[in-house]
Enzyme design. Structure first.
Site, PDB file in Angstrom:
ATOM      1  N   GLU A 173      39.903  34.361  50.997  1.00  0.00           N
ATOM      2  CA  GLU A 173      38.581  35.215  50.822  1.00  0.00           C
ATOM      3  C   GLU A 173      38.811  36.154  49.681  1.00  0.00           C
ATOM      4  O   GLU A 173      38.306  37.308  49.833  1.00  0.00           O
ATOM      5  CB  GLU A 173      38.283  35.910  52.043  1.00  0.00           C
ATOM      6  CG  GLU A 173      38.128  35.005  53.375  1.00  0.00           C
ATOM      7  CD  GLU A 173      37.360  35.354  54.652  1.00  0.00           C
ATOM      8  OE1 GLU A 173      37.526  36.512  54.642  1.00  0.00           O
ATOM      9  OE2 GLU A 173      37.152  34.711  55.598  1.00  0.00           O
ATOM     10  N   GLU A 287      38.481  28.244  58.441  1.00  0.00           N
ATOM     11  CA  GLU A 287      38.603  29.192  59.562  1.00  0.00           C
ATOM     12  C   GLU A 287      37.015  29.183  60.082  1.00  0.00           C
ATOM     13  O   GLU A 287      36.148  29.217  59.324  1.00  0.00           O
ATOM     14  CB  GLU A 287      38.630  30.669  58.895  1.00  0.00           C
ATOM     15  CG  GLU A 287      40.206  31.353  58.735  1.00  0.00           C
ATOM     16  CD  GLU A 287      40.245  32.662  58.289  1.00  0.00           C
ATOM     17  OE1 GLU A 287      39.464  33.431  58.797  1.00  0.00           O
ATOM     18  OE2 GLU A 287      41.107  32.783  57.496  1.00  0.00           O
TER      19      GLU A 287
HETATM   20  O1  AHR Z   1      38.566  38.574  61.124  1.00  0.00           O
HETATM   21  C1  AHR Z   1      39.639  37.982  61.083  1.00  0.00           C
HETATM   22  C2  AHR Z   1      39.317  37.654  59.686  1.00  0.00           C
HETATM   23  O2  AHR Z   1      38.384  36.731  59.264  1.00  0.00           O
HETATM   24  C3  AHR Z   1      40.589  36.650  58.911  1.00  0.00           C
HETATM   25  O3  AHR Z   1      41.716  37.347  58.702  1.00  0.00           O
HETATM   26  C4  AHR Z   1      39.942  36.534  57.593  1.00  0.00           C
HETATM   27  O4  AHR Z   1      40.255  35.577  56.960  1.00  0.00           O
HETATM   28  C5  AHR Z   1      38.454  36.425  57.739  1.00  0.00           C
HETATM   29  O5  AHR Z   1      37.658  37.325  57.166  1.00  0.00           O
END
Ligand code: AHR
Length: 495
Positions: A173, A287
């Site tokens: 990110e 994710e």
């Molecule tokens: O809220 C956790 C975070 O969400 C993770 O570390 C990141 O990859 C994403 O923005």
């Protein structure tokens, strides 16, 4: 006769797609109690001699977890992997989550844990404060048999053989201003290209991903600069943002967001095609979770660190999470030719399918959805069209019924996922194979819960549990309970 609100048309003459089991992957970050007090708890009576919680290992083996991404997430953007290898580990300060990390769980421990649960390790590198050199050194440490400095550091640390880490990602990110070492699109493209070159010079066999977005400006620049080195672009999704305020949305509100994962996949497919990489570069949705993690960032530090305990409130994870997660996995299966990996965020505690406490574990509702998908589907996704006339109350765009159809390679047996998103009403559904409706009784597994807000907890571990049922198709119509996920097995001869 009851009027069906949805019809699933299966066309066996259309091409089928073999999907990757990497769609059922997981993510483990150094955040709150995911690692320390989660998978890794030296001294626990439930842990082995290496400190791995064996009840967690057993539960993840049941999920047949194919891959785990680690160590972050935001954590990785200031993580230096050399702090977590070798005999003399010293704590470091985790600038992402503002706590001390003992570094007792590092690369070797992560790889050993992956091997124990039967999953492939997938390492996300530090694209924030890290360098191309540091990333490629990490590949040396993991994958070179004995050439060079870092392989010898691994051997000196008691690991003579390579760790053989096949999956790597550059950055996490780095497009976001919340990320340490955030970068602009053009800068990111060049950085990824140079890092990829160095990593692949160490081990040209690695599968390489990079942080991306369902966004033309960012991802087109990335692919133009570095596409030739990449196997996938990595995207993330959380649809109930609870980062600052932990007020989980109710079932109905969560369902209004049910189509957003597939929209993100479709947008990313378009950007990949615009860059000329259609069919060559895939998507790693590495994710994903309905619920964003709770980690308020306020001036009230360190008090707001304690607020992270709210992630562990099991009442949060209801049939909304189960039904939404089924819809997410259906979306990935429908796009199986481009979505090559997906990783639930995270695997334990926080918003994960498993809650780990000192005396045991709780399998949350999402655990059971993952178990059903990992164990009850066929190997190929069939060409199926869901025609659903009814939409959920509210925005009126989300169909009540969602479905995806898989089959064994021989096509003799169909494993059909039928999801009823409605919070209160059963849904009547017709399933037809080449125009012939399915009839009669068929074995199925069904996850429904006694309420849309049903959840599992320490004192009620099985309130939500998948039941073996017999699904009866009367005159071709089957009734799906409210807020339910069903996987039914249909032999072709029965259509
Ligand atoms: O809220 C956790 C975070 O969400 C993770 O570390 C990141 O990859 C994403 O923005």
């Amino acid at each position: 006769m009851t009027e069906a609100i949805a019809r699933v048309h299966i066309d066996t003459h259309r091409p089928r797609t073999r999907y990757s089991r990497m769609l059922f992957g997981q993510f483990l970050e150094h955040f709150h109690r995911q690692v320390y007090g989660g998978v890794f708890e030296p001294g626990s009576p439930l842990a082995d001699e290496k400190g791995f919680r064996l009840d967690v290992v057993e539960a993840l083996r049941e999920l047949r977890v194919p891959v785990v991404r680690w160590p972050g997430g935001c954590f990785v953007s200031a993580y230096h992997w050399t702090h977590g290898v070798g005999p003399n580990r010293r704590p470091s300060y985790d600038k992402a989550w503002r706590v001390e990390d003992p570094n007792t769980f590092g690369t070797a421990e992560f790889v050993a844990w992956c091997r124990l649960i039967g999953a492939e390790p997938y390492i996300c590198t530090n694209g924030g404060t890290g360098t191309s050199q540091e990333m490629s050194d990490w590949v040396e440490y993991c994958n070179l048999p004995d050439a060079g400095r870092w392989a010898k550091v691994r051997q000196a640390g008691g690991h003579p053989d390579p760790h053989n880490v096949g999956y790597w990602s550059i950055g996490n990110e780095n497009y976001g201003d919340w990320e340490m070492g955030a970068k602009g699109a053009a800068e990111w493209g060049r950085f990824v290209a140079e890092s990829a070159k160095m990593m692949k010079r160490v081990d040209p066999t690695i599968k390489l991903f990079a942080a991306a977005l369902p966004d033309l400006d960012w991802t087109l620049a990335l692919l133009r600069a570095a596409g030739q080195h990449l196997d996938c672009v990595s995207i993330h999704g959380y649809w109930d943002g609870l980062w600052q305020n932990n007020q989980p949305s109710d079932y109905a509100t969560c369902m209004t967001r049910a189509l957003q994962p597939e929209a993100a996949i479709t947008m990313t497919e378009h950007v990949i095609a615009a860059a000329g990489y259609e069919g060559r570069i895939g998507i790693a949705f590495d994710e994903w979770n309905l619920r964003g993690w709770h980690h308020p960032l306020t001036a009230d530090w360190p008090a707001d660190i304690a607020a992270r305990d709210k992630n562990d409130l099991n009442a949060t994870y209801t049939m909304a999470d189960a039904v939404f997660s089924a819809g997410f996995l259906n979306s990935c299966l429908r796009h199986a030719s481009t979505v090559r990996m997906a990783n639930m965020a995270p695997v334990v505690n926080t918003r994960g399918p498993l809650y780990v406490h000192p005396r045991g574990i709780v399998m949350r509702a999402t655990y059971h959805v993952l178990w059903m998908y990992a164990n009850l589907l066929g190997e190929e996704v069939c060409d199926a069209y869901v025609d659903c006339a009814a939409h959920l109350p509210g925005e009126g765009t989300v169909p009540v019924v969602d479905a995806v159809v898989t089959c064994d390679v021989g096509q003799g047996r169909y494993h059909i996922v039928l999801v009823n998103r409605h919070p209160d009403h059963a849904a009547e559904c017709v399933v037809a194979i080449d125009g012939v409706t399915v009839d009669g009784a068929h074995a199925a597994t069904q996850l429904a819960g006694d309420s849309p807000d049903a959840y599992n907890d320490v004192d009620q571990p099985n309130r939500v549990f998948p039941a073996a049922v017999e699904l009866n198709f009367h005159d071709g119509i089957v009734e799906l309970p409210a807020h339910s996920v069903t996987i039914v097995e249909v032999l072709r001869s029965s259509a």
